[in-house]
Scaffold this motif. Structure first.
Motif, PDB file in Angstrom:
ATOM      1  N   PHE A  26       0.807  -1.218   0.000  1.00  0.00           N
ATOM      2  CA  PHE A  26       0.000   0.000   0.000  1.00  0.00           C
ATOM      3  C   PHE A  26       0.847   1.278   0.000  1.00  0.00           C
ATOM      4  O   PHE A  26       0.300   2.370  -0.173  1.00  0.00           O
ATOM      5  CB  PHE A  26      -0.934   0.010   1.212  1.00  0.00           C
ATOM      6  CG  PHE A  26      -2.090  -0.931   1.077  1.00  0.00           C
ATOM      7  CD1 PHE A  26      -3.285  -0.508   0.499  1.00  0.00           C
ATOM      8  CD2 PHE A  26      -1.992  -2.240   1.498  1.00  0.00           C
ATOM      9  CE1 PHE A  26      -4.358  -1.367   0.370  1.00  0.00           C
ATOM     10  CE2 PHE A  26      -3.056  -3.115   1.373  1.00  0.00           C
ATOM     11  CZ  PHE A  26      -4.248  -2.687   0.807  1.00  0.00           C
ATOM     12  N   ARG A  55      -1.977   6.376   6.761  1.00  0.00           N
ATOM     13  CA  ARG A  55      -2.919   5.956   5.713  1.00  0.00           C
ATOM     14  C   ARG A  55      -4.219   5.443   6.321  1.00  0.00           C
ATOM     15  O   ARG A  55      -5.310   5.745   5.832  1.00  0.00           O
ATOM     16  CB  ARG A  55      -2.297   4.869   4.847  1.00  0.00           C
ATOM     17  CG  ARG A  55      -1.270   5.352   3.871  1.00  0.00           C
ATOM     18  CD  ARG A  55      -0.693   4.241   3.009  1.00  0.00           C
ATOM     19  NE  ARG A  55       0.440   4.764   2.277  1.00  0.00           N
ATOM     20  CZ  ARG A  55       0.336   5.434   1.123  1.00  0.00           C
ATOM     21  NH1 ARG A  55      -0.858   5.629   0.583  1.00  0.00           N
ATOM     22  NH2 ARG A  55       1.413   5.892   0.524  1.00  0.00           N
ATOM     23  N   TYR A  56      -4.091   4.663   7.379  1.00  0.00           N
ATOM     24  CA  TYR A  56      -5.279   4.098   8.019  1.00  0.00           C
ATOM     25  C   TYR A  56      -6.178   5.200   8.582  1.00  0.00           C
ATOM     26  O   TYR A  56      -7.390   5.210   8.346  1.00  0.00           O
ATOM     27  CB  TYR A  56      -4.853   3.141   9.136  1.00  0.00           C
ATOM     28  CG  TYR A  56      -5.996   2.674  10.008  1.00  0.00           C
ATOM     29  CD1 TYR A  56      -6.882   1.700   9.565  1.00  0.00           C
ATOM     30  CD2 TYR A  56      -6.188   3.217  11.281  1.00  0.00           C
ATOM     31  CE1 TYR A  56      -7.944   1.280  10.366  1.00  0.00           C
ATOM     32  CE2 TYR A  56      -7.236   2.805  12.086  1.00  0.00           C
ATOM     33  CZ  TYR A  56      -8.117   1.836  11.625  1.00  0.00           C
ATOM     34  OH  TYR A  56      -9.162   1.429  12.415  1.00  0.00           O
ATOM     35  N   ALA A  59      -7.662   7.291   5.670  1.00  0.00           N
ATOM     36  CA  ALA A  59      -8.654   6.517   4.915  1.00  0.00           C
ATOM     37  C   ALA A  59      -9.958   6.358   5.686  1.00  0.00           C
ATOM     38  O   ALA A  59     -11.051   6.504   5.124  1.00  0.00           O
ATOM     39  CB  ALA A  59      -8.085   5.148   4.560  1.00  0.00           C
ATOM     40  N   THR A  60      -9.860   6.081   6.983  1.00  0.00           N
ATOM     41  CA  THR A  60     -11.062   5.828   7.777  1.00  0.00           C
ATOM     42  C   THR A  60     -11.816   7.110   8.127  1.00  0.00           C
ATOM     43  O   THR A  60     -13.006   7.058   8.431  1.00  0.00           O
ATOM     44  CB  THR A  60     -10.720   5.081   9.079  1.00  0.00           C
ATOM     45  OG1 THR A  60      -9.698   5.791   9.788  1.00  0.00           O
ATOM     46  CG2 THR A  60     -10.242   3.665   8.784  1.00  0.00           C
ATOM     47  N   ASN A  63     -12.750   8.868   3.921  1.00  0.00           N
ATOM     48  CA  ASN A  63     -13.394   8.049   2.896  1.00  0.00           C
ATOM     49  C   ASN A  63     -12.585   7.979   1.600  1.00  0.00           C
ATOM     50  O   ASN A  63     -13.063   8.346   0.521  1.00  0.00           O
ATOM     51  CB  ASN A  63     -14.805   8.585   2.609  1.00  0.00           C
ATOM     52  CG  ASN A  63     -15.637   7.608   1.804  1.00  0.00           C
ATOM     53  OD1 ASN A  63     -15.443   6.390   1.900  1.00  0.00           O
ATOM     54  ND2 ASN A  63     -16.570   8.131   1.012  1.00  0.00           N
ATOM     55  N   ALA A  65      -9.434   5.394  -0.398  1.00  0.00           N
ATOM     56  CA  ALA A  65      -8.691   4.135  -0.360  1.00  0.00           C
ATOM     57  C   ALA A  65      -7.266   4.399   0.119  1.00  0.00           C
ATOM     58  O   ALA A  65      -6.644   5.389  -0.291  1.00  0.00           O
ATOM     59  CB  ALA A  65      -8.664   3.496  -1.740  1.00  0.00           C
ATOM     60  N   SER A  67      -4.414   3.157  -0.669  1.00  0.00           N
ATOM     61  CA  SER A  67      -3.410   3.214  -1.743  1.00  0.00           C
ATOM     62  C   SER A  67      -3.543   4.468  -2.601  1.00  0.00           C
ATOM     63  O   SER A  67      -2.625   4.808  -3.356  1.00  0.00           O
ATOM     64  CB  SER A  67      -3.517   1.980  -2.633  1.00  0.00           C
ATOM     65  OG  SER A  67      -4.826   1.862  -3.166  1.00  0.00           O
ATOM     66  N   PHE A 229      -7.541  -2.809   5.606  1.00  0.00           N
ATOM     67  CA  PHE A 229      -6.892  -2.716   4.297  1.00  0.00           C
ATOM     68  C   PHE A 229      -7.313  -3.851   3.365  1.00  0.00           C
ATOM     69  O   PHE A 229      -7.236  -3.715   2.143  1.00  0.00           O
ATOM     70  CB  PHE A 229      -5.374  -2.738   4.464  1.00  0.00           C
ATOM     71  CG  PHE A 229      -4.770  -1.398   4.850  1.00  0.00           C
ATOM     72  CD1 PHE A 229      -5.557  -0.382   5.375  1.00  0.00           C
ATOM     73  CD2 PHE A 229      -3.412  -1.165   4.685  1.00  0.00           C
ATOM     74  CE1 PHE A 229      -5.006   0.844   5.735  1.00  0.00           C
ATOM     75  CE2 PHE A 229      -2.847   0.054   5.037  1.00  0.00           C
ATOM     76  CZ  PHE A 229      -3.644   1.062   5.565  1.00  0.00           C
ATOM     77  N   GLN A 231     -10.054  -4.983   2.412  1.00  0.00           N
ATOM     78  CA  GLN A 231     -11.129  -4.679   1.477  1.00  0.00           C
ATOM     79  C   GLN A 231     -10.635  -3.943   0.249  1.00  0.00           C
ATOM     80  O   GLN A 231     -11.368  -3.818  -0.758  1.00  0.00           O
ATOM     81  CB  GLN A 231     -12.220  -3.865   2.177  1.00  0.00           C
ATOM     82  CG  GLN A 231     -11.767  -2.506   2.650  1.00  0.00           C
ATOM     83  CD  GLN A 231     -12.830  -1.772   3.438  1.00  0.00           C
ATOM     84  OE1 GLN A 231     -13.944  -1.543   2.948  1.00  0.00           O
ATOM     85  NE2 GLN A 231     -12.514  -1.442   4.694  1.00  0.00           N
ATOM     86  N   TYR A 232      -9.379  -3.440   0.320  1.00  0.00           N
ATOM     87  CA  TYR A 232      -8.806  -2.726  -0.815  1.00  0.00           C
ATOM     88  C   TYR A 232      -7.748  -3.544  -1.549  1.00  0.00           C
ATOM     89  O   TYR A 232      -7.075  -3.020  -2.434  1.00  0.00           O
ATOM     90  CB  TYR A 232      -8.194  -1.405  -0.348  1.00  0.00           C
ATOM     91  CG  TYR A 232      -9.199  -0.459   0.255  1.00  0.00           C
ATOM     92  CD1 TYR A 232     -10.009   0.333  -0.561  1.00  0.00           C
ATOM     93  CD2 TYR A 232      -9.360  -0.354   1.630  1.00  0.00           C
ATOM     94  CE1 TYR A 232     -10.949   1.219  -0.012  1.00  0.00           C
ATOM     95  CE2 TYR A 232     -10.287   0.514   2.193  1.00  0.00           C
ATOM     96  CZ  TYR A 232     -11.072   1.297   1.360  1.00  0.00           C
ATOM     97  OH  TYR A 232     -11.992   2.150   1.909  1.00  0.00           O
ATOM     98  N   GLU A 234      -5.947  -5.636  -4.137  1.00  0.00           N
ATOM     99  CA  GLU A 234      -6.183  -5.739  -5.587  1.00  0.00           C
ATOM    100  C   GLU A 234      -6.208  -7.215  -6.003  1.00  0.00           C
ATOM    101  O   GLU A 234      -5.547  -8.043  -5.425  1.00  0.00           O
ATOM    102  CB  GLU A 234      -5.077  -4.998  -6.332  1.00  0.00           C
ATOM    103  CG  GLU A 234      -5.070  -3.514  -6.044  1.00  0.00           C
ATOM    104  CD  GLU A 234      -3.976  -2.779  -6.795  1.00  0.00           C
ATOM    105  OE1 GLU A 234      -3.973  -1.527  -6.774  1.00  0.00           O
ATOM    106  OE2 GLU A 234      -3.135  -3.454  -7.406  1.00  0.00           O
TER     107      GLU A 234
END
Length: 234
Positions: A26, A55-56, A59-60, A63, A65, A67, A229, A231-232, A234
């Protein structure tokens, strides 16, 4: 709505080896290359987990992703998110911990592991008013007060985002009981400060435009981050 999220992540987290390869996917290629230059594993962990924790939290709370988050530094070295101008964050790490603050306003944070008190260093980095308040204290209280001042000054400088172009002696703090007062000719906003500790050997400070409670600091596990993570993937 005001957003302020503060979180700690331990580099001794038992899930590190389990999730390491998934988490590195990520971060940017440039950051991965920089991390590979670290010779000590703990330095590598601090660098990686600082990126991952930021990042966490971003992202949370915004809203996006993990990456898709692009980190850059301003001319003074303060990090920002290029594609989210309304998201602000700041990172610090020391010893076994990474500390991160995320907000929709400017924010500055610092964490320091307490070591031996160096009064010569204190005289160099503190304003005269701060140094005088320090040296009248007993030995143990001196150590605590030294790190309170140090982390508060770092958090304020990082909030301002101009590095040491803001001289350390151009502002000072007075700590009376639970009150923290900043005296600065550069102060343009009404600022609030949090000063607390973790495990009685780590001092923590935060600077923000809003009042922050000590219990606002959340200790997060790598398992929680990795689960989010997933859920994201690839």
């Amino acid at each position: 709505m005001i957003i302020i999220k503060l979180a700690l992540l331990s580099i001794t987290d038992s899930y590190f080896d389990i999730y390491h390869s998934k988490l590195t996917a990520f971060i940017s290629d440039d950051k991965q290359n920089k991390l590979q230059r670290f010779h000590l594993k703990d330095d590598y962990k601090r660098g990686l987990l600082a990126d991952i924790l930021a990042r966490y939290l971003i992202a949370t709370n915004f809203n996006i992703a993990p990456s898709a988050i692009e980190f850059y530094n301003n001319q003074y070295g303060k990090p920002y998110v290029k594609n989210l101008p309304y998201a602000f964050f700041n990172i610090s790490h020391s010893g076994d911990y990474v500390f991160c603050g995320v907000s929709n306003m400017e924010i500055g944070v610092d964490i320091e592991k307490q070591n031996i008190l160096d009064l010569n260093l204190a005289q160099h980095i503190f304003a005269p008013e701060e140094y005088q308040d320090l040296i009248i204290l007993s030995d143990r209280n001196q150590l605590d007060y030294f790190y309170k001042l140090w982390t508060l000054k770092e958090a304020y400088i990082k909030y301002c985002g101009v590095g040491l172009s803001l001289p350390l002696h151009s502002f000072f703090f007075k700590i009376n009981g639970g009150g923290i007062h900043l005296y600065s000719t550069n102060q343009l906003d009404s600022l609030y400060f949090l000063s607390t500790s973790v495990e009685q050997q780590y001092s923590i400070a935060c600077c923000s435009n809003e009042q922050i409670e000590a219990n606002a600091i959340e200790q997060i596990s790598l398992h929680t981050i990795a689960t989010f993570f997933q859920q994201y993937d690839e």
